[in-house]
Scaffold this motif. Structure first.
Motif, PDB file in Angstrom:
ATOM      1  N   MET A 179       0.834  -1.200   0.000  1.00  0.00           N
ATOM      2  CA  MET A 179       0.000   0.000   0.000  1.00  0.00           C
ATOM      3  C   MET A 179       0.868   1.249   0.000  1.00  0.00           C
ATOM      4  SD  MET A 179      -2.957  -0.880   2.795  1.00  0.00           S
ATOM      5  CE  MET A 179      -4.144  -2.231   2.610  1.00  0.00           C
ATOM      6  N   ALA A 180       1.867   1.259   0.890  1.00  0.00           N
ATOM      7  CA  ALA A 180       2.757   2.418   0.993  1.00  0.00           C
ATOM      8  C   ALA A 180       3.524   2.637  -0.307  1.00  0.00           C
ATOM      9  CB  ALA A 180       3.721   2.233   2.156  1.00  0.00           C
ATOM     10  N   SER A 181       4.006   1.550  -0.899  1.00  0.00           N
ATOM     11  CA  SER A 181       4.772   1.648  -2.139  1.00  0.00           C
ATOM     12  C   SER A 181       3.920   2.161  -3.295  1.00  0.00           C
ATOM     13  CB  SER A 181       5.375   0.289  -2.503  1.00  0.00           C
ATOM     14  OG  SER A 181       6.328  -0.119  -1.551  1.00  0.00           O
ATOM     15  N   ALA A 182       2.629   1.848  -3.251  1.00  0.00           N
ATOM     16  CA  ALA A 182       1.730   2.295  -4.312  1.00  0.00           C
ATOM     17  C   ALA A 182       1.490   3.796  -4.260  1.00  0.00           C
ATOM     18  CB  ALA A 182       0.399   1.548  -4.219  1.00  0.00           C
ATOM     19  N   LEU A 183       1.728   4.401  -3.091  1.00  0.00           N
ATOM     20  CA  LEU A 183       1.502   5.828  -2.925  1.00  0.00           C
ATOM     21  C   LEU A 183       2.701   6.647  -3.390  1.00  0.00           C
ATOM     22  CD1 LEU A 183      -0.058   5.831   0.645  1.00  0.00           C
ATOM     23  CD2 LEU A 183      -1.213   6.587  -1.446  1.00  0.00           C
ATOM     24  N   ARG A 184       2.409   7.804  -3.942  1.00  0.00           N
ATOM     25  CA  ARG A 184       3.452   8.788  -4.159  1.00  0.00           C
ATOM     26  C   ARG A 184       3.846   9.393  -2.809  1.00  0.00           C
ATOM     27  NH1 ARG A 184      -0.438  10.584  -8.616  1.00  0.00           N
ATOM     28  NH2 ARG A 184       0.422   9.616 -10.511  1.00  0.00           N
ATOM     29  N   ARG A 185       5.005   9.968  -2.727  1.00  0.00           N
ATOM     30  CA  ARG A 185       5.410  10.644  -1.498  1.00  0.00           C
ATOM     31  C   ARG A 185       4.412  11.768  -1.202  1.00  0.00           C
ATOM     32  NH1 ARG A 185      10.118  10.193   1.039  1.00  0.00           N
ATOM     33  NH2 ARG A 185      11.055   9.234  -0.817  1.00  0.00           N
ATOM     34  N   GLY A 186       3.888  11.787   0.011  1.00  0.00           N
ATOM     35  CA  GLY A 186       2.862  12.758   0.371  1.00  0.00           C
ATOM     36  C   GLY A 186       1.450  12.261   0.143  1.00  0.00           C
ATOM     37  N   GLY A 187       1.326  11.044  -0.416  1.00  0.00           N
ATOM     38  CA  GLY A 187       0.014  10.452  -0.626  1.00  0.00           C
ATOM     39  C   GLY A 187      -0.558   9.895   0.661  1.00  0.00           C
ATOM     40  N   TYR A 188      -1.857   9.609   0.658  1.00  0.00           N
ATOM     41  CA  TYR A 188      -2.559   9.213   1.871  1.00  0.00           C
ATOM     42  C   TYR A 188      -3.115   7.790   1.800  1.00  0.00           C
ATOM     43  CZ  TYR A 188      -2.638  14.161   3.199  1.00  0.00           C
ATOM     44  OH  TYR A 188      -2.295  15.441   3.539  1.00  0.00           O
ATOM     45  N   LEU A 189      -2.959   7.077   2.905  1.00  0.00           N
ATOM     46  CA  LEU A 189      -3.648   5.802   3.101  1.00  0.00           C
ATOM     47  C   LEU A 189      -4.823   6.043   4.045  1.00  0.00           C
ATOM     48  CD1 LEU A 189      -3.969   2.680   3.029  1.00  0.00           C
ATOM     49  CD2 LEU A 189      -2.424   2.605   5.004  1.00  0.00           C
ATOM     50  N   PHE A 190      -6.006   5.597   3.643  1.00  0.00           N
ATOM     51  CA  PHE A 190      -7.201   5.666   4.484  1.00  0.00           C
ATOM     52  C   PHE A 190      -7.524   4.230   4.909  1.00  0.00           C
ATOM     53  CE2 PHE A 190      -7.223   9.263   1.674  1.00  0.00           C
ATOM     54  CZ  PHE A 190      -7.655  10.325   2.454  1.00  0.00           C
ATOM     55  N   LEU A 191      -7.326   3.955   6.194  1.00  0.00           N
ATOM     56  CA  LEU A 191      -7.403   2.581   6.697  1.00  0.00           C
ATOM     57  C   LEU A 191      -8.461   2.469   7.793  1.00  0.00           C
ATOM     58  CD1 LEU A 191      -6.082  -0.298   6.739  1.00  0.00           C
ATOM     59  CD2 LEU A 191      -4.578   0.585   8.543  1.00  0.00           C
ATOM     60  N   GLU A 192      -9.418   1.589   7.578  1.00  0.00           N
ATOM     61  CA  GLU A 192     -10.463   1.313   8.572  1.00  0.00           C
ATOM     62  C   GLU A 192     -10.348  -0.152   8.999  1.00  0.00           C
ATOM     63  OE1 GLU A 192     -15.317   1.727   9.065  1.00  0.00           O
ATOM     64  OE2 GLU A 192     -14.465   1.204   7.114  1.00  0.00           O
ATOM     65  N   ILE A 193     -10.184  -0.387  10.312  1.00  0.00           N
ATOM     66  CA  ILE A 193     -10.067  -1.741  10.827  1.00  0.00           C
ATOM     67  C   ILE A 193     -10.911  -1.886  12.089  1.00  0.00           C
ATOM     68  CG2 ILE A 193      -7.749  -2.089   9.880  1.00  0.00           C
ATOM     69  CD1 ILE A 193      -6.611  -1.551  12.664  1.00  0.00           C
ATOM     70  N   LEU A 194     -11.113  -3.121  12.520  1.00  0.00           N
ATOM     71  CA  LEU A 194     -11.761  -3.377  13.793  1.00  0.00           C
ATOM     72  C   LEU A 194     -10.735  -3.252  14.910  1.00  0.00           C
ATOM     73  CD1 LEU A 194     -14.026  -6.444  12.915  1.00  0.00           C
ATOM     74  CD2 LEU A 194     -14.651  -4.023  12.986  1.00  0.00           C
ATOM     75  N   ASN A 195     -11.165  -2.754  16.061  1.00  0.00           N
ATOM     76  CA  ASN A 195     -10.278  -2.468  17.181  1.00  0.00           C
ATOM     77  C   ASN A 195     -10.095  -3.692  18.067  1.00  0.00           C
ATOM     78  OD1 ASN A 195      -8.841  -1.247  19.290  1.00  0.00           O
ATOM     79  ND2 ASN A 195     -10.697  -0.370  20.204  1.00  0.00           N
ATOM     80  N   ARG A 196      -8.854  -4.103  18.234  1.00  0.00           N
ATOM     81  CA  ARG A 196      -8.530  -5.267  19.065  1.00  0.00           C
ATOM     82  C   ARG A 196      -9.060  -5.131  20.490  1.00  0.00           C
ATOM     83  NH1 ARG A 196      -7.582  -8.037  22.768  1.00  0.00           N
ATOM     84  NH2 ARG A 196      -5.941  -9.569  23.121  1.00  0.00           N
TER      85      ARG A 196
END
Length: 240
Positions: free
Chosen positions: A125-142
């Motif tokens: 995911m990180a590699s797919a982003l350009r520098r300064g790009g954003y990951l929007f991540l939604e997960i369930l909380n442990r």
């Protein structure tokens, strides 16, 4: 994995969440600012985010492992007269680098594999982003207490009812889930699956290790204050 995401899952989860897509898209666009962006939606499902984003002028790629979902998404894009690049693929094999301004991973798409594989997915995911790009991540909380205690609930969809059993394995933080689908008082199918739940400190450590720095941490996109005992965890992270 693709067998799990059946009509039962689609009707119980993806369709029922369609009304949330406008709010989620608005959050993404509010973070990115004005302009047209390159956006990747991982686990795009029926294309509810992709179609809306494409309608707003963004260049969108929708990826999902389920070919049937992509067929529905393609039809939705055609009906909306928008262009989206669709991919039927496992996100563990994502190979695009420095290509996107945003990567979306909504509704607990992340976590179905081993810790090693999950970390590798974050790297991709990180590699797919350009520098300064954003990951929007939604997960369930442990740390959501009912997971540890185990609980059962039911959801009704027209004449269908889905009984959901959830139990956290404390030894490895994997949530075991069993969904029993009944329609018109007749048994239809049972779906069993599991995935890894992460606490806030765990997921932040993983994000930092792949050059992603959180800039928003909340219990949802509308609640920027994280509740340690809340059900979900929503993070926006920027690639550095």
């Amino acid at each position: 994995m693709s067998n799990f995401f059946s009509t039962t899952f689609r009707d119980a989860q993806l369709v029922s969440r369609d009304s949330q897509a406008d709010e989620e898209v608005a959050f993404v666009e509010g973070t990115l600012g004005q302009g047209a962006y390159d956006i990747l939606d991982l686990g795009c499902g029926l294309g509810r985010h992709c179609v809306r984003l494409a309608r707003h002028g963004h260049r969108v790629v929708g990826l999902d492992i389920n070919e049937d979902y992509i067929k529905v998404a393609k039809a939705a894009a055609s009906e909306a007269n928008v262009s989206v690049e669709w991919m039927v693929s496992d996100y563990r094999f994502l190979e695009r680098r420095d290509r996107f301004d945003a990567v979306l991973s909504f509704y607990s798409t992340f976590g179905y594999h081993s810790d090693t594989e999950n970390l590798d997915v974050l790297k991709r995911m990180a590699s797919a982003l350009r520098r300064g790009g954003y990951l929007f991540l939604e997960i369930l909380n442990r740390d959501f207490p009912p997971y540890g205690e185990g609980y059962i609930r039911q959801e009704s969809l027209g004449t269908a009812t889905i009984f959901k059993k959830h139990q956290l394995r404390a030894i490895d933080s994997r949530l075991e889930m069993e969904w029993i689908h009944v329609s018109e008082q007749q048994y239809v199918e049972t779906l069993k699956f599991e995935f890894r739940l992460y606490s806030l400190h765990e997921i932040i450590s993983m994000l930092n290790s792949v050059k992603l720095s959180p800039v928003y941490i909340g219990s949802s996109i509308s609640n920027p204050k994280f509740n340690i005992h809340g059900k979900k965890l929503f993070i926006t992270a920027v690639r550095f």
